[in-house]
Structures are given as C-alpha cells and as structure tokens.
Write a protein that holds these residues in place. Structure first.
Motif, short mmCIF file in Angstrom:
data_model
loop_
_atom_site.label_atom_id
_atom_site.label_comp_id
_atom_site.label_asym_id
_atom_site.label_seq_id
_atom_site.Cartn_x
_atom_site.Cartn_y
_atom_site.Cartn_z
N MET A 230 -71.42 21.40 77.86
CA MET A 230 -72.33 21.76 76.78
C MET A 230 -71.61 22.02 75.47
O MET A 230 -72.17 21.80 74.39
N TYR A 234 -73.68 19.93 72.67
CA TYR A 234 -74.64 20.64 71.84
C TYR A 234 -74.11 20.89 70.43
O TYR A 234 -74.89 21.17 69.52
N SER A 242 -79.43 19.99 67.93
CA SER A 242 -78.85 21.10 68.69
C SER A 242 -79.89 22.17 69.01
O SER A 242 -79.83 22.80 70.07
N GLY A 246 -80.23 23.31 72.73
CA GLY A 246 -79.82 24.66 73.08
C GLY A 246 -80.98 25.59 73.40
O GLY A 246 -80.91 26.39 74.33
N THR A 250 -82.21 23.88 78.03
CA THR A 250 -81.66 24.84 79.00
C THR A 250 -82.77 25.63 79.69
O THR A 250 -82.63 26.02 80.86
N LYS A 297 -70.76 27.19 65.69
CA LYS A 297 -71.63 26.57 66.70
C LYS A 297 -71.24 27.01 68.10
O LYS A 297 -72.10 27.26 68.95
N ILE A 301 -73.35 28.69 71.18
CA ILE A 301 -73.44 28.03 72.48
C ILE A 301 -73.03 28.97 73.61
O ILE A 301 -73.69 29.03 74.66
N ILE A 304 -75.72 31.26 74.41
CA ILE A 304 -76.74 30.62 75.27
C ILE A 304 -76.39 30.85 76.74
O ILE A 304 -77.25 31.18 77.56
N LYS A 337 -82.88 31.66 69.58
CA LYS A 337 -81.77 30.70 69.61
C LYS A 337 -82.05 29.56 68.64
O LYS A 337 -81.12 29.04 67.99
N PHE A 341 -79.58 28.72 65.45
CA PHE A 341 -79.06 27.39 65.11
C PHE A 341 -79.43 27.00 63.67
O PHE A 341 -78.62 26.39 62.96
#
Length: 493
Positions: A230, A234, A242, A246, A250, A297, A301, A304, A337, A341
């Motif tokens: 990932m 991502y 993304s 993300g 998921t 980023k 991630i 996440i 999320k 982003f």
C-alpha cells in the motif's frame, strides 16, 4: 422487504460509466454526467437508509430467483450506512478532482473509471452472495488499475506492479476458498451458508477456509503484514485517486471481515483470536511507521493501517459495544481520511512540499490549517469530536471480552495518531512563513468539499445519541445471524 432499491447505487454508476465513454473528448460533458450520477447515487443511498430504518432490510432477488438459488442483493443497517458514507466521499472527491486532475487523465477514461469503482464498492457492500462479492471485488480492482495507470510515470509503474501482483494473488486465494466453501456447504448465498454451518457438527475444514478467506480480506484491507504494497500504490497516483483507495477500498476489506465473521465463523475462538492478533499487530506496525515517516502521504497511509487495526479489533469482540464502535469508527474514518488526503494534496499543490518542513502555511491559508487541526483531534479520538465515541465503544467491547491488553493498545494508538499528525500541523502550518517557498493560490472552491466532509463528521460526533438506535439495528444483523437468515430466506418475513 422486497425492493428494487438495493440495485440502484450499482446500476446508476454502471449506466453512466458506459455513457461517459461516448463523450471521451468532451471533458465538460463527462464532468456533468459523472456529477449527476454521483448525486443520484447519494440521493438513493439516503432514501435507502430511510427505508432500511423503516423495514429492517431491503432484499432484491435478481431475475426473481428465490434465495438461496439466485443472486441476492441486501441492504440493512450495516451496509446502507457504508454505501451512503462512501457516496458522500465520492461526491467530495469528484469536486476536488475537477480542480486538481490534469486534462491527460480526464481524457484517458478517468470518469468512467471513477464510476466503475463506485459500482464495485457499492456492489461489494450490497451483495448477499459470496461469489458475487468476488465479482464486485474484481470490478473495483479493474477500475482501480485504470485509475492507477492513467497518465503513467515511472513511480506509478513501479507501484502498480506490486498492487496488481498482490491483488492477483489475493483473488486466486479468494476463488479457491469460495470453491472449498461451496463444496462443504453447497450454496453461495451468505444467509444459507450461515444456516447450514450452524447445523454442522464438524467445522474444522470450514474454519480453515475461513482463515484463508479472512487472510484475503486482510490483504484487501491492508492489515499487517499485508500492507507493505500500500505504501507505494496509494502514494503514487494523484490525491483524488488516493482518497478513493485509502478512504474507501480498505473499508471494503473491513466490511467483508465483519459480514463473513458475523455470519460464518462467529462460534470459532480460533478465528476470533486470529482476527484479534492481526488487528493488534497492525496497530503496532502502523504506529511505528507513522512515527518514523516524514513523507506527508506516508504518514497518512500508516494512519490508515492503525485505524484498520482498531476497527478489526472491535469487530473481533462480536459484542454490541465492539461492533457498534467499529461501525461508528468506520464512518468517521471514511470521512476524515478523505479529508486528510485532501489537506495533504492541497499542501503539495500550493507549496510543492512533500515532506515535513517549516512552511508557516496557516498564515496564508488559515481555513485549511484549522480544518486540519480539527481533523487531527477527531482522528485521535479527542472528546467530543467524532472519533471519540467509536473508539470508546471499541475499548469497552474489548474490556468486556477480557482483552484488556488490546484495549490499552487501542487507547494508546490515539496518542500516536495525534503525535504523528500534529507534527504536520506544527511543521507545515504553525510557524513563520518560509519566504523561500513560492506559494500558489488555492483554486476557487477547492476547500468546499473539505469543509463539508469535516462538518458532516462533526455533526455525527455530536449526534451519536440520535444515531445510536439505528446503528443498534444495523449491528443486530451481525450479532444475531439467525435474524438475518430469517429475513433473507423469508422465514421471518
């Protein structure tokens, strides 16, 4: 209740995806059609929640083939919430993409891919058939390949190889496990499978199949140790893509774990321990990565991974507190999320900064900075923000099940989330303006979807007492599988 409504969030984007292909060279028309389709899906998703609240479940037997012999679509309090939340994020992402996606991508089937991934996600949430869960997985994966590879560069090509290979492997395992499950049970309908399993005396082979199936869902959901693909996949594409990957892809893996565990493997202590261990180790791995990373980023991630671990631990309890907490937390996480982003995307857009460094952006972009600060508090679970209630329920569910160590781990993960994300605020936003940076003005209206998503999350956070009753009805389909079986197979209709 029998209704055609469950298919609408699948049919509309599928129809409009085909239509937008006809206008490949006309970007304005593609934008209009995609916006109209997304608004329609959102409107019908809200209607579906109202109808589910009224009738408990909406069932569509495709081609009038009665369950368990035909393909069944179902909407209940669990998946109707996820479809609606996803529709909100799709709309916000679309508006954001209008300001940030380049014309090369727009002319290279971005909008058909966007609509097809909506088909796959809504279909995976809605299907009542285990094989068609695989089918919708493949639809969303094929469309995600398109979005990942459009406007390809070297970084995207390298990341796409691991993404494709991982999903090919996961898909193969999924088909094999479905085949074994069908051999044991003799049906693909989830309700019928659950009913048949409850009358079986020897379930050892079934639990082995379940372990493989949940392993696949963990690969899809990017839990430890299966999230390593990932990081690149991502981070490589534009932020609009993304967000979808993300915030939404998921959660399809998470939903699959909740649904199959609640229907098929709820009596297995082995499966419960298996899921708890995967969730706990994911929290630890995500925390380490989030603290270590300096790439903006990558910080998002790894957060996440943390949140997925928390939700999986809540699911594993299979009690009212844990499962309801996982559902509340999933809704909060999908929204925030996506917002996270968007903020990172706007930071990169205005400053070109991709790593932690002193920028002082809050002086020029105060709305962006303080909105980000609210996101951090919500994701960290600081009361009274929206992330607090779901995480508190998960902790209570774990303590109720005597999983005190994991409950402490979940609580401490909030501190790591806060620390990892507040670093971005303190470095990128809260400082004197870095005069060496050449800052671009924000595109007009680009902050609207961001503020709207955060506002919805805040409203959910302060309205938990109003939503409690509906969420309780939704999780009963997980906690009481016989109720779901009776409704789908019409015994209790």
């Amino acid at each position: 209740m029998h209704s055609n409504l469950p298919v609408i969030p699948i049919f509309i984007p599928l129809l409009f995806a085909a239509v937008t292909v006809l206008f490949r060279k006309r970007i304005a028309m593609q934008r209009l059609l995609t916006t109209f389709a997304t608004l329609l899906v959102l409107a019908f998703s809200i209607l579906n929640i109202y109808m589910v609240n009224k009738h408990q479940i909406l069932i569509l037997e495709m081609g009038n083939w009665a369950s368990p012999f035909g393909i069944t679509l179902t909407l209940d309090g669990l998946n109707s919430v996820l479809v609606t939340t996803s529709s909100v994020v799709f709309l916000a992402t679309l508006i954001y993409s209008f300001k940030t996606i380049d014309k090369v991508r727009e002319l290279s089937f971005f909008y058909p891919g966007f609509l097809l991934i909506m088909v796959g996600i809504n279909g995976a949430f809605t299907t009542g058939d285990i094989f068609n869960l695989f089918v919708f997985y493949e639809i969303l994966l094929m469309s995600s390949y398109l979005l990942l590879l459009v406007g390809i560069n070297k970084e995207q090509l390298k990341s796409s190889i691991s993404y494709v290979l991982m999903n090919v492997f996961a898909g193969s395992l999924f088909v094999i496990s479905i085949g074994y499950l069908y051999t044991i049970v003799g049906s693909l309908n989830m309700a019928y499978i659950s009913q048949t399993i409850s009358s079986m005396s020897d379930r050892r082979g079934l639990y082995l199949v379940g372990a493989v199936m949940i392993f696949v869902f963990c690969m899809k959901g990017a839990l430890f140790p299966l999230f390593t693909w990932m990081n690149r996949s991502y981070a490589a594409p534009p932020i609009a893509i993304s967000i979808i990957f993300g915030a939404l892809l998921t959660k399809v893996g998470l939903y699959s774990i909740i649904r199959t565990y609640g229907l098929f493997y709820y009596e297995s202590n082995f499966i419960k321990s298996y899921i708890l261990i995967l969730g706990a180790v994911s929290i630890i791995a995500g925390c380490i990565g989030a603290i270590y990373q300096k790439d903006l980023k990558q910080i998002v991630i790894f957060n996440i991974v943390i949140s997925l671990g928390v939700m999986v631990c809540g699911t594993a309890t299979l009690n009212t507190f844990g499962v309801k907490g996982a559902l509340f937390y999933a809704v909060n996480d999908i929204l925030l999320k996506a917002a996270l982003f968007i903020v990172v995307g706007l930071i990169i857009y205005v400053s070109g900064v991709k790593y932690l460094q002193k920028c002082g952006l809050i002086n020029k972009y105060p709305l962006l900075g303080w909105t980000y600060f609210i996101i951090v508090l919500s994701l960290a679970g600081v009361p009274p923000f929206s992330g607090f209630y779901g995480k508190a329920l998960i902790i209570k569910g774990l303590v109720t099940n005597n999983n005190t160590f994991i409950a402490i781990l979940v609580a401490l993960s909030g501190l790591v989330v806060f620390y990892s994300l507040i670093r971005i605020f303190l470095n990128v936003f809260y400082d004197n303006i870095n005069k060496s940076l050449i800052l671009k003005p924000l595109p007009k209206g680009v902050q609207i979807p961001l503020v709207a998503i955060v506002a919805i999350a805040l409203i959910i956070g302060v309205s938990t007492n109003l939503l409690d009753g509906f969420f309780d009805k939704g999780i009963q389909m997980v906690l009481n599988p016989q109720h779901y079986i009776d409704l789908v197979l019409k015994k209790g209709a």
